[in-house]
Every structure is written in structure tokens, then in C-alpha cells.
Design a protein around this motif. Structure first.
Motif, PDB file in Angstrom:
ATOM      1  N   MET A   1      -9.715 -14.588 -19.359  1.00  0.00           N
ATOM      2  CA  MET A   1      -8.306 -14.709 -19.011  1.00  0.00           C
ATOM      3  C   MET A   1      -7.680 -13.332 -18.665  1.00  0.00           C
ATOM      4  SD  MET A   1      -5.779 -16.823 -18.873  1.00  0.00           S
ATOM      5  CE  MET A   1      -3.950 -17.387 -19.124  1.00  0.00           C
ATOM      6  N   PRO A   2      -7.011 -13.006 -17.424  1.00  0.00           N
ATOM      7  CA  PRO A   2      -6.560 -11.843 -17.238  1.00  0.00           C
ATOM      8  C   PRO A   2      -5.284 -11.242 -18.176  1.00  0.00           C
ATOM      9  CG  PRO A   2      -5.984 -13.335 -15.645  1.00  0.00           C
ATOM     10  CD  PRO A   2      -6.962 -14.153 -16.506  1.00  0.00           C
ATOM     11  N   THR A   3      -5.054 -10.040 -18.116  1.00  0.00           N
ATOM     12  CA  THR A   3      -4.214  -9.724 -19.078  1.00  0.00           C
ATOM     13  C   THR A   3      -2.960  -9.735 -18.209  1.00  0.00           C
ATOM     14  OG1 THR A   3      -4.559  -7.136 -18.478  1.00  0.00           O
ATOM     15  CG2 THR A   3      -5.645  -8.322 -20.498  1.00  0.00           C
ATOM     16  N   VAL A   4      -1.593  -9.247 -18.617  1.00  0.00           N
ATOM     17  CA  VAL A   4      -0.446  -9.178 -17.771  1.00  0.00           C
ATOM     18  C   VAL A   4      -0.651  -7.976 -16.856  1.00  0.00           C
ATOM     19  CG1 VAL A   4       2.074  -8.730 -17.850  1.00  0.00           C
ATOM     20  CG2 VAL A   4       0.938 -10.365 -19.622  1.00  0.00           C
ATOM     21  N   VAL A   5      -1.160  -6.868 -17.732  1.00  0.00           N
ATOM     22  CA  VAL A   5      -1.157  -5.566 -16.876  1.00  0.00           C
ATOM     23  C   VAL A   5      -2.106  -5.768 -15.584  1.00  0.00           C
ATOM     24  CG1 VAL A   5      -2.326  -3.246 -16.774  1.00  0.00           C
ATOM     25  CG2 VAL A   5      -0.965  -4.127 -18.766  1.00  0.00           C
ATOM     26  N   GLU A   6      -3.254  -6.751 -15.882  1.00  0.00           N
ATOM     27  CA  GLU A   6      -4.058  -6.981 -14.677  1.00  0.00           C
ATOM     28  C   GLU A   6      -3.441  -8.026 -13.741  1.00  0.00           C
ATOM     29  OE1 GLU A   6      -8.503  -6.807 -17.056  1.00  0.00           O
ATOM     30  OE2 GLU A   6      -7.224  -8.916 -16.738  1.00  0.00           O
ATOM     31  N   LEU A   7      -2.670  -8.798 -13.917  1.00  0.00           N
ATOM     32  CA  LEU A   7      -1.946  -9.665 -13.078  1.00  0.00           C
ATOM     33  C   LEU A   7      -0.778  -8.733 -12.072  1.00  0.00           C
ATOM     34  CD1 LEU A   7      -1.359 -12.831 -15.261  1.00  0.00           C
ATOM     35  CD2 LEU A   7      -2.865 -12.500 -13.288  1.00  0.00           C
ATOM     36  N   VAL A   8      -0.190  -7.803 -13.104  1.00  0.00           N
ATOM     37  CA  VAL A   8       0.808  -6.901 -12.188  1.00  0.00           C
ATOM     38  C   VAL A   8       0.050  -5.975 -11.144  1.00  0.00           C
ATOM     39  CG1 VAL A   8       2.267  -4.906 -12.482  1.00  0.00           C
ATOM     40  CG2 VAL A   8       2.613  -6.825 -14.007  1.00  0.00           C
ATOM     41  N   VAL A   9      -1.266  -5.583 -11.869  1.00  0.00           N
ATOM     42  CA  VAL A   9      -1.791  -4.665 -10.692  1.00  0.00           C
ATOM     43  C   VAL A   9      -2.333  -5.260  -9.441  1.00  0.00           C
ATOM     44  CG1 VAL A   9      -3.942  -3.378 -10.579  1.00  0.00           C
ATOM     45  CG2 VAL A   9      -2.698  -2.919 -12.712  1.00  0.00           C
ATOM     46  N   TYR A  10      -2.829  -6.884  -9.720  1.00  0.00           N
ATOM     47  CA  TYR A  10      -3.351  -7.302  -8.546  1.00  0.00           C
ATOM     48  C   TYR A  10      -1.957  -7.809  -7.379  1.00  0.00           C
ATOM     49  CZ  TYR A  10      -8.054  -7.337  -8.968  1.00  0.00           C
ATOM     50  OH  TYR A  10      -9.456  -6.940  -8.748  1.00  0.00           O
ATOM     51  N   ALA A  11      -0.973  -8.010  -8.077  1.00  0.00           N
ATOM     52  CA  ALA A  11       0.465  -8.047  -7.513  1.00  0.00           C
ATOM     53  C   ALA A  11       0.466  -7.008  -6.433  1.00  0.00           C
ATOM     54  CB  ALA A  11       1.644  -8.306  -8.180  1.00  0.00           C
ATOM     55  N   VAL A  12       0.421  -5.776  -7.196  1.00  0.00           N
ATOM     56  CA  VAL A  12       0.639  -4.383  -6.474  1.00  0.00           C
ATOM     57  C   VAL A  12      -0.339  -4.378  -5.352  1.00  0.00           C
ATOM     58  CG1 VAL A  12       0.679  -2.040  -6.741  1.00  0.00           C
ATOM     59  CG2 VAL A  12       1.813  -3.270  -8.448  1.00  0.00           C
ATOM     60  N   ILE A  13      -1.402  -4.732  -5.578  1.00  0.00           N
ATOM     61  CA  ILE A  13      -2.733  -4.749  -4.682  1.00  0.00           C
ATOM     62  C   ILE A  13      -2.279  -5.409  -3.599  1.00  0.00           C
ATOM     63  CG2 ILE A  13      -4.900  -5.333  -4.137  1.00  0.00           C
ATOM     64  CD1 ILE A  13      -5.933  -4.607  -6.965  1.00  0.00           C
ATOM     65  N   GLY A  14      -1.831  -6.796  -3.669  1.00  0.00           N
ATOM     66  CA  GLY A  14      -1.414  -7.740  -2.839  1.00  0.00           C
ATOM     67  C   GLY A  14      -0.147  -6.926  -1.806  1.00  0.00           C
TER      68      GLY A  14
ATOM     69  N   ALA B   1      -8.047  -2.032  -6.400  1.00  0.00           N
ATOM     70  CA  ALA B   1      -9.081  -3.015  -6.706  1.00  0.00           C
ATOM     71  C   ALA B   1     -10.256  -2.872  -7.296  1.00  0.00           C
ATOM     72  CB  ALA B   1      -9.040  -3.640  -5.364  1.00  0.00           C
ATOM     73  N   TRP B   2     -10.636  -1.580  -6.743  1.00  0.00           N
ATOM     74  CA  TRP B   2     -11.805  -1.045  -7.400  1.00  0.00           C
ATOM     75  C   TRP B   2     -11.881  -0.526  -9.039  1.00  0.00           C
ATOM     76  CZ3 TRP B   2     -16.926  -0.503  -6.293  1.00  0.00           C
ATOM     77  CH2 TRP B   2     -17.618   0.282  -7.048  1.00  0.00           C
ATOM     78  N   VAL B   3     -10.636  -0.016  -9.487  1.00  0.00           N
ATOM     79  CA  VAL B   3     -10.536   0.352 -10.738  1.00  0.00           C
ATOM     80  C   VAL B   3     -10.358  -1.007 -11.618  1.00  0.00           C
ATOM     81  CG1 VAL B   3      -9.141   1.333 -12.519  1.00  0.00           C
ATOM     82  CG2 VAL B   3      -9.844   2.662 -10.478  1.00  0.00           C
ATOM     83  N   TYR B   4      -9.944  -2.057 -11.218  1.00  0.00           N
ATOM     84  CA  TYR B   4      -9.693  -3.338 -11.721  1.00  0.00           C
ATOM     85  C   TYR B   4     -10.698  -4.322 -11.315  1.00  0.00           C
ATOM     86  CZ  TYR B   4      -5.654  -1.557 -14.199  1.00  0.00           C
ATOM     87  OH  TYR B   4      -4.835  -0.609 -15.137  1.00  0.00           O
ATOM     88  N   ARG B   5     -11.745  -3.975 -10.754  1.00  0.00           N
ATOM     89  CA  ARG B   5     -12.697  -5.020 -10.199  1.00  0.00           C
ATOM     90  C   ARG B   5     -13.301  -5.977 -11.288  1.00  0.00           C
ATOM     91  NH1 ARG B   5     -15.162   0.098 -10.590  1.00  0.00           N
ATOM     92  NH2 ARG B   5     -17.034   0.343 -11.583  1.00  0.00           N
ATOM     93  N   ASP B   6     -13.456  -5.570 -12.320  1.00  0.00           N
ATOM     94  CA  ASP B   6     -13.908  -6.436 -13.622  1.00  0.00           C
ATOM     95  C   ASP B   6     -12.877  -7.459 -13.895  1.00  0.00           C
ATOM     96  OD1 ASP B   6     -16.022  -4.869 -13.769  1.00  0.00           O
ATOM     97  OD2 ASP B   6     -15.717  -3.746 -15.432  1.00  0.00           O
ATOM     98  N   ALA B   7     -11.630  -7.534 -13.260  1.00  0.00           N
ATOM     99  CA  ALA B   7     -10.388  -8.312 -13.420  1.00  0.00           C
ATOM    100  C   ALA B   7     -10.310  -9.263 -12.678  1.00  0.00           C
ATOM    101  CB  ALA B   7      -9.324  -7.640 -13.823  1.00  0.00           C
TER     102      ALA B   7
ATOM    103  N   ALA C   1      -7.091 -16.265 -11.179  1.00  0.00           N
ATOM    104  CA  ALA C   1      -5.758 -16.024 -11.283  1.00  0.00           C
ATOM    105  C   ALA C   1      -5.513 -14.705 -10.620  1.00  0.00           C
ATOM    106  CB  ALA C   1      -5.400 -16.181 -12.833  1.00  0.00           C
ATOM    107  N   THR C   2      -6.238 -13.806 -10.984  1.00  0.00           N
ATOM    108  CA  THR C   2      -5.970 -12.432 -10.153  1.00  0.00           C
ATOM    109  C   THR C   2      -5.883 -12.327  -8.994  1.00  0.00           C
ATOM    110  OG1 THR C   2      -7.952 -11.534 -10.817  1.00  0.00           O
ATOM    111  CG2 THR C   2      -6.382 -10.876 -12.365  1.00  0.00           C
ATOM    112  N   LEU C   3      -6.778 -13.122  -8.153  1.00  0.00           N
ATOM    113  CA  LEU C   3      -6.794 -13.193  -6.793  1.00  0.00           C
ATOM    114  C   LEU C   3      -5.583 -13.816  -6.364  1.00  0.00           C
ATOM    115  CD1 LEU C   3     -10.716 -13.744  -6.244  1.00  0.00           C
ATOM    116  CD2 LEU C   3      -9.361 -11.567  -5.682  1.00  0.00           C
ATOM    117  N   ALA C   4      -5.345 -14.949  -7.075  1.00  0.00           N
ATOM    118  CA  ALA C   4      -4.163 -15.788  -6.582  1.00  0.00           C
ATOM    119  C   ALA C   4      -2.867 -15.060  -6.585  1.00  0.00           C
ATOM    120  CB  ALA C   4      -3.976 -16.943  -7.852  1.00  0.00           C
ATOM    121  N   ILE C   5      -2.785 -14.270  -7.719  1.00  0.00           N
ATOM    122  CA  ILE C   5      -1.521 -13.478  -7.925  1.00  0.00           C
ATOM    123  C   ILE C   5      -1.452 -12.358  -6.615  1.00  0.00           C
ATOM    124  CG2 ILE C   5      -0.508 -11.335  -9.009  1.00  0.00           C
ATOM    125  CD1 ILE C   5       0.037 -14.166 -10.239  1.00  0.00           C
TER     126      ILE C   5
END
Length: 95
Positions: A1-14, A61-67, A71-75
Motif C-alpha cells: 500500500m503506497p504512503t500518502v507521501v508516495e501518492l503526493v510524489v506521483y501526483a507531482v510526477i504527473g 520517478a527514479w527516486v520513488y521507483r519502488d513505490a 495506485a501510484t500510477l493511477a494518481i
């Protein structure tokens, strides 16, 4: 399950990934467009700004590649799509 930080980071990536496209395209087609450097930035400034956006999105995306999970890709997809629709609406003059 991704953390809130990971979800926010993937939103920023998008957001950065979607924002890179119009700047890079305007730049490589020789057109002026707004950037943080000014309202009528040169084509070169736009190409550079688009590349910086890709660099930010790619680095995160590279730094958070383990996330990388559904769910993170959807965000990232939803945030990128929201940015794209917002930009299309703004620049297209549609309400």
C-alpha cells in the motif's frame, strides 16, 4: 500500500510530466509561450523549461521507483490528465 507521501510524489510526477509536453513542443516548433521566466518566453526557453519538467518528473520517478504500484500510477495518470485538461481549457478559451 503506497504512503500518502508516495501518492503526493506521483501526483507531482504527473503534473510535471504533463506540463513538459506543451513547453517542449512549443520550443521545438519555434514558438513563444509563457514560462516562469516571462509571459512571452523564447522557443529556446520553452525547450529548456520542458526539458527541466521532464528531468523533475523523471528524477522523482527514479527516486520513488519502488513505490510503483497501480495506485501510484493511477494518481500520476489522474494528475497528468487534470493538468492536460486544465491547460487545454485555459489555452483553448473554453469554459
Amino acid at each position: 500500500m503506497p504512503t500518502v507521501v508516495e501518492l503526493v510524489v506521483y501526483a507531482v510526477i504527473g503534473l510535471f510530466g504533463a506540463n513538459a509536453v506543451p513547453h517542449f513542443v512549443k520550443g521545438i516548433t519555434g514558438e513563444r509561450h509563457m514560462t516562469p521566466m516571462g509571459p512571452e518566453s523564447s522557443a529556446v526557453a520553452n525547450a529548456v523549461w520542458g526539458s527541466v519538467n521532464v528531468l523533475v518528473a523523471g528524477s522523482l520517478a527514479w527516486v520513488y521507483r519502488d513505490a510503483v504500484e497501480p495506485a501510484t500510477l493511477a494518481i500520476a495518470f489522474v494528475a497528468g490528465t487534470a493538468m492536460a485538461v486544465g491547460l487545454a481549457s485555459y489555452w483553448g478559451g473554453e469554459d
